[in-house]
Design a protein around this motif. Structure first.
Motif, PDB file in Angstrom:
ATOM      1  N   CYS A 132       0.828  -1.212   0.000  1.00  0.00           N
ATOM      2  CA  CYS A 132       0.000   0.000   0.000  1.00  0.00           C
ATOM      3  C   CYS A 132       0.859   1.257   0.000  1.00  0.00           C
ATOM      4  CB  CYS A 132      -0.943  -0.021   1.199  1.00  0.00           C
ATOM      5  SG  CYS A 132      -2.253  -1.260   1.092  1.00  0.00           S
ATOM      6  N   ALA A 133       1.922   1.260   0.792  1.00  0.00           N
ATOM      7  CA  ALA A 133       2.801   2.428   0.834  1.00  0.00           C
ATOM      8  C   ALA A 133       3.423   2.691  -0.527  1.00  0.00           C
ATOM      9  CB  ALA A 133       3.888   2.214   1.889  1.00  0.00           C
ATOM     10  N   THR A 134       3.783   1.638  -1.237  1.00  0.00           N
ATOM     11  CA  THR A 134       4.388   1.787  -2.562  1.00  0.00           C
ATOM     12  C   THR A 134       3.377   2.280  -3.594  1.00  0.00           C
ATOM     13  OG1 THR A 134       5.978   0.027  -2.080  1.00  0.00           O
ATOM     14  CG2 THR A 134       5.603   0.563  -4.401  1.00  0.00           C
ATOM     15  N   ALA A 135       2.148   1.760  -3.515  1.00  0.00           N
ATOM     16  CA  ALA A 135       1.126   2.080  -4.515  1.00  0.00           C
ATOM     17  C   ALA A 135       0.385   3.375  -4.226  1.00  0.00           C
ATOM     18  CB  ALA A 135       0.122   0.923  -4.594  1.00  0.00           C
ATOM     19  N   GLY A 136       0.635   4.000  -3.079  1.00  0.00           N
ATOM     20  CA  GLY A 136      -0.130   5.195  -2.720  1.00  0.00           C
ATOM     21  C   GLY A 136      -1.555   4.861  -2.323  1.00  0.00           C
ATOM     22  N   THR A 137      -1.756   3.684  -1.774  1.00  0.00           N
ATOM     23  CA  THR A 137      -3.087   3.214  -1.388  1.00  0.00           C
ATOM     24  C   THR A 137      -3.285   3.392   0.109  1.00  0.00           C
ATOM     25  OG1 THR A 137      -3.041   1.563  -3.155  1.00  0.00           O
ATOM     26  CG2 THR A 137      -4.607   1.191  -1.345  1.00  0.00           C
ATOM     27  N   ASP A 138      -4.395   3.954   0.502  1.00  0.00           N
ATOM     28  CA  ASP A 138      -4.674   4.127   1.920  1.00  0.00           C
ATOM     29  C   ASP A 138      -4.954   2.777   2.572  1.00  0.00           C
ATOM     30  OD1 ASP A 138      -4.356   6.846   1.690  1.00  0.00           O
ATOM     31  OD2 ASP A 138      -6.494   7.247   1.434  1.00  0.00           O
ATOM     32  N   TYR A 139      -4.623   2.688   3.853  1.00  0.00           N
ATOM     33  CA  TYR A 139      -4.632   1.408   4.560  1.00  0.00           C
ATOM     34  C   TYR A 139      -5.109   1.638   5.990  1.00  0.00           C
ATOM     35  CZ  TYR A 139      -2.287  -2.319   7.345  1.00  0.00           C
ATOM     36  OH  TYR A 139      -1.990  -3.325   8.221  1.00  0.00           O
ATOM     37  N   VAL A 140      -6.004   0.775   6.482  1.00  0.00           N
ATOM     38  CA  VAL A 140      -6.423   0.822   7.887  1.00  0.00           C
ATOM     39  C   VAL A 140      -6.446  -0.600   8.427  1.00  0.00           C
ATOM     40  CG1 VAL A 140      -7.764   2.972   7.824  1.00  0.00           C
ATOM     41  CG2 VAL A 140      -8.857   0.832   7.135  1.00  0.00           C
ATOM     42  N   ASP A 141      -6.130  -0.741   9.714  1.00  0.00           N
ATOM     43  CA  ASP A 141      -6.161  -2.057  10.336  1.00  0.00           C
ATOM     44  C   ASP A 141      -6.626  -1.953  11.780  1.00  0.00           C
ATOM     45  OD1 ASP A 141      -4.003  -1.467  12.073  1.00  0.00           O
ATOM     46  OD2 ASP A 141      -2.508  -2.352  10.749  1.00  0.00           O
ATOM     47  N   LEU A 142      -6.603  -3.104  12.465  1.00  0.00           N
ATOM     48  CA  LEU A 142      -7.098  -3.204  13.842  1.00  0.00           C
ATOM     49  C   LEU A 142      -5.996  -3.560  14.816  1.00  0.00           C
ATOM     50  CD1 LEU A 142     -10.268  -5.356  13.047  1.00  0.00           C
ATOM     51  CD2 LEU A 142     -10.144  -2.883  13.349  1.00  0.00           C
ATOM     52  N   THR A 143      -4.751  -3.431  14.430  1.00  0.00           N
ATOM     53  CA  THR A 143      -3.684  -3.954  15.261  1.00  0.00           C
ATOM     54  C   THR A 143      -3.630  -3.292  16.633  1.00  0.00           C
ATOM     55  OG1 THR A 143      -1.344  -4.520  15.307  1.00  0.00           O
ATOM     56  CG2 THR A 143      -1.899  -2.331  14.478  1.00  0.00           C
ATOM     57  N   GLY A 144      -3.256  -4.089  17.606  1.00  0.00           N
ATOM     58  CA  GLY A 144      -2.910  -3.587  18.926  1.00  0.00           C
ATOM     59  C   GLY A 144      -1.511  -4.053  19.281  1.00  0.00           C
ATOM     60  N   GLU A 145      -0.653  -4.210  18.270  1.00  0.00           N
ATOM     61  CA  GLU A 145       0.687  -4.763  18.447  1.00  0.00           C
ATOM     62  C   GLU A 145       1.732  -3.664  18.260  1.00  0.00           C
ATOM     63  OE1 GLU A 145       1.065  -8.477  16.076  1.00  0.00           O
ATOM     64  OE2 GLU A 145      -1.089  -8.196  15.749  1.00  0.00           O
ATOM     65  N   VAL A 146       2.350  -3.259  19.357  1.00  0.00           N
ATOM     66  CA  VAL A 146       3.329  -2.176  19.314  1.00  0.00           C
ATOM     67  C   VAL A 146       4.520  -2.550  18.437  1.00  0.00           C
ATOM     68  CG1 VAL A 146       4.981  -0.868  20.710  1.00  0.00           C
ATOM     69  CG2 VAL A 146       2.646  -1.214  21.532  1.00  0.00           C
ATOM     70  N   LEU A 147       4.982  -3.779  18.528  1.00  0.00           N
ATOM     71  CA  LEU A 147       6.154  -4.180  17.745  1.00  0.00           C
ATOM     72  C   LEU A 147       5.870  -4.116  16.245  1.00  0.00           C
ATOM     73  CD1 LEU A 147       7.427  -7.196  19.861  1.00  0.00           C
ATOM     74  CD2 LEU A 147       8.317  -4.862  19.836  1.00  0.00           C
ATOM     75  N   PHE A 148       4.679  -4.513  15.846  1.00  0.00           N
ATOM     76  CA  PHE A 148       4.319  -4.416  14.429  1.00  0.00           C
ATOM     77  C   PHE A 148       4.248  -2.956  13.985  1.00  0.00           C
ATOM     78  CE2 PHE A 148       0.684  -3.670  11.531  1.00  0.00           C
ATOM     79  CZ  PHE A 148       1.268  -4.134  10.362  1.00  0.00           C
ATOM     80  N   MET A 149       3.634  -2.111  14.786  1.00  0.00           N
ATOM     81  CA  MET A 149       3.538  -0.699  14.407  1.00  0.00           C
ATOM     82  C   MET A 149       4.920  -0.070  14.302  1.00  0.00           C
ATOM     83  SD  MET A 149       0.110   0.732  16.309  1.00  0.00           S
ATOM     84  CE  MET A 149       0.110  -0.209  17.833  1.00  0.00           C
ATOM     85  N   ARG A 150       5.817  -0.419  15.218  1.00  0.00           N
ATOM     86  CA  ARG A 150       7.172   0.117  15.146  1.00  0.00           C
ATOM     87  C   ARG A 150       7.864  -0.363  13.867  1.00  0.00           C
ATOM     88  NH1 ARG A 150       9.367   4.519  16.532  1.00  0.00           N
ATOM     89  NH2 ARG A 150       9.970   4.432  14.352  1.00  0.00           N
ATOM     90  N   ALA A 151       7.704  -1.644  13.524  1.00  0.00           N
ATOM     91  CA  ALA A 151       8.303  -2.174  12.296  1.00  0.00           C
ATOM     92  C   ALA A 151       7.719  -1.501  11.062  1.00  0.00           C
ATOM     93  CB  ALA A 151       8.090  -3.689  12.231  1.00  0.00           C
ATOM     94  N   SER A 152       6.414  -1.238  11.079  1.00  0.00           N
ATOM     95  CA  SER A 152       5.758  -0.575   9.955  1.00  0.00           C
ATOM     96  C   SER A 152       6.284   0.847   9.780  1.00  0.00           C
ATOM     97  CB  SER A 152       4.244  -0.563  10.192  1.00  0.00           C
ATOM     98  OG  SER A 152       3.591   0.251   9.247  1.00  0.00           O
ATOM     99  N   ILE A 153       6.447   1.545  10.882  1.00  0.00           N
ATOM    100  CA  ILE A 153       6.985   2.915  10.824  1.00  0.00           C
ATOM    101  C   ILE A 153       8.385   2.906  10.216  1.00  0.00           C
ATOM    102  CG2 ILE A 153       7.777   4.859  12.233  1.00  0.00           C
ATOM    103  CD1 ILE A 153       5.499   3.978  14.243  1.00  0.00           C
TER     104      ILE A 153
END
Length: 413
Positions: free
Chosen positions: A100-121
């Motif tokens: 999504c970041a590459t394609a310019g596509t908006d993205y939403v999720d339900l995560t409550g995982e700090v480690l995943f969010m940090r990796a995504s950032i």
């Protein structure tokens, strides 16, 4: 993105929560909104669509495994927004964020995982900012009530000339709901990772783990004032609210999201902003043992997942992946919360929240659904930001208005 063939793709539509999100979108999206279902099995997707009635049976079906980069790139290129419920996100989520970041596509999720969010950032913020994609994590019960609630406090304080926020608390005052297999699997995976990986534990326990500029955040010590120290795990009496406070297990996630919102907006809540979450139990005398029981249960639950023999025993009795509460529990559930903050003027601002429906499922589907619809139908009214964002920084007042219209109480006092 106006030339794309789809508006919203629900990825993970064959899962319990994915079906609820698809149902919500079909029931509440404006006419003409182009919705599709995505998952690993076309046959199972077709069954989900048929189960959603005549409108669902006609939905386009996209087959995409969460680890198939080519399929995910195709999915992202065909739609304006992806709403994904496929967890645990640390295990399955990053390839879709990258697509999504590459394609310019908006993205939403339900995560409550700090480690995943940090990796995504770390992996995707720069690419999403460059492409214009809004990647918005934690758009369900974790962490919309907390993040949008604090946004409401801050805007209320500013509107009344009360200054910025200082000591701020989110207090869960009541809730009823069930637990599904996906939630159990995620919790188990997080505890296992933290128990075995010191580096992951260091990140997860950092109150500013999601900050875009950690060096500019304050150092935290055990002697810091309330809301500015390590996550509170004890039981204490709060004279301000007249309640006993017990640890709120999701506070270790929500608080990081809220602090990221403050930093992403140039510390608009204030450089002296201090934040914590807790469960509030009324009753000076009778509330004490209840709060103590909540604290003991929280710690015991975390410890149980960390001990392999106990975990194997729990696997036999806890809900399996793909399952969730029954229909009655879904609709009889609810949650209520209260927020309050002392401002730089010395005055206090408060807000109350209440949402009908099971918090982790009905309320979550409502929140994720409205977030996705905001990206499709309110894009020109959203804050001018891109990258890996939070609900408050991606949507601001737009999501607040949408949720109020959908029956959620967000009220400043």
């Amino acid at each position: 993105m106006s030339d794309r063939e789809l508006d919203v793709v629900v990825h993970g539509a064959t899962g319990f929560t994915g079906r609820l999100v698809a149902r919500y979108l079909l029931d509440h999206a404006p006419a003409g909104t182009r919705i599709a279902l995505s998952g690993r099995s076309r046959e199972r997707l077709a069954q989900v669509g048929e189960g959603l009635g005549p409108a669902g049976a006609d939905l386009p079906l996209l087959v995409a495994d969460s680890h198939d980069d080519d399929a995910l790139a195709d999915l992202a290129a065909r739609t304006r927004v992806v709403a994904t419920t496929v967890g645990p996100y640390e295990r399955h989520g990053l390839p879709l964020v990258r697509a999504c970041a590459t394609a310019g596509t908006d993205y939403v999720d339900l995560t409550g995982e700090v480690l995943f969010m940090r990796a995504s950032i770390d992996a995707c913020h720069a690419a999403a900012a460059h492409s214009g994609a809004r990647v918005v994590h934690a758009c369900g019960f974790d962490s919309v009530p907390s993040d949008v609630g604090v946004h409401l406090l801050a805007t209320t304080a500013a509107a009344h000339g009360l200054g910025r926020l200082e000591e701020t608390r989110f207090l869960m005052t009541g809730a009823a709901g069930g637990v599904g297999g996906g939630t159990v699997a995620t919790a188990q995976g997080v505890v296992e990772r933290l128990a075995s990986d010191p580096d992951a534990r260091r990140v997860a326990l950092d109150p500013y783990a999601l900050s875009p500029d950690r060096a500019r955040e304050p150092d935290r010590t055990v002697d810091a004032p309330p809301g500015d120290g390590p996550d509170p795990w004890g039981v204490r009496w709060d004279a301000v609210t007249g309640r006993w406070l017990a640890p709120y297990v999701m506070g270790v996630v929500n608080s990081r999201v809220v602090r990221r919102s403050n930093a992403l907006t140039g510390w608009s809540y204030g450089r002296g902003f201090r934040y914590e979450e807790a469960i509030a139990v009324p009753g000076r005398v009778v509330g004490a043992p209840v709060a103590a029981a909540v604290a003991a249960g929280t710690l015991a639950g975390a410890a149980a997942f960390a001990v392999p023999p106990v975990r194997r025993l729990l696997d036999r009795v806890l809900p399996e992946a793909g399952t969730g509460p029954d229909e009655a529990s879904l609709h009889e559930g609810w949650f209520a919360a209260r927020l309050h903050a002392r401002t730089t003027s010395g005055r206090v601002v408060e807000a109350v929240l209440r949402s009908p429906g099971d918090p982790g499922y009905v309320s979550t589907a409502r929140m994720l659904g409205e977030a996705a619809l905001a990206l499709v139908h309110d894009r020109d009214r959203l804050p001018d930001r891109a990258g890996v964002l939070t609900p408050a920084t991606a949507f601001g007042d737009v999501l607040l208005r949408r949720l109020r219209a959908a029956g959620v109480t967000f009220r400043a006092l």
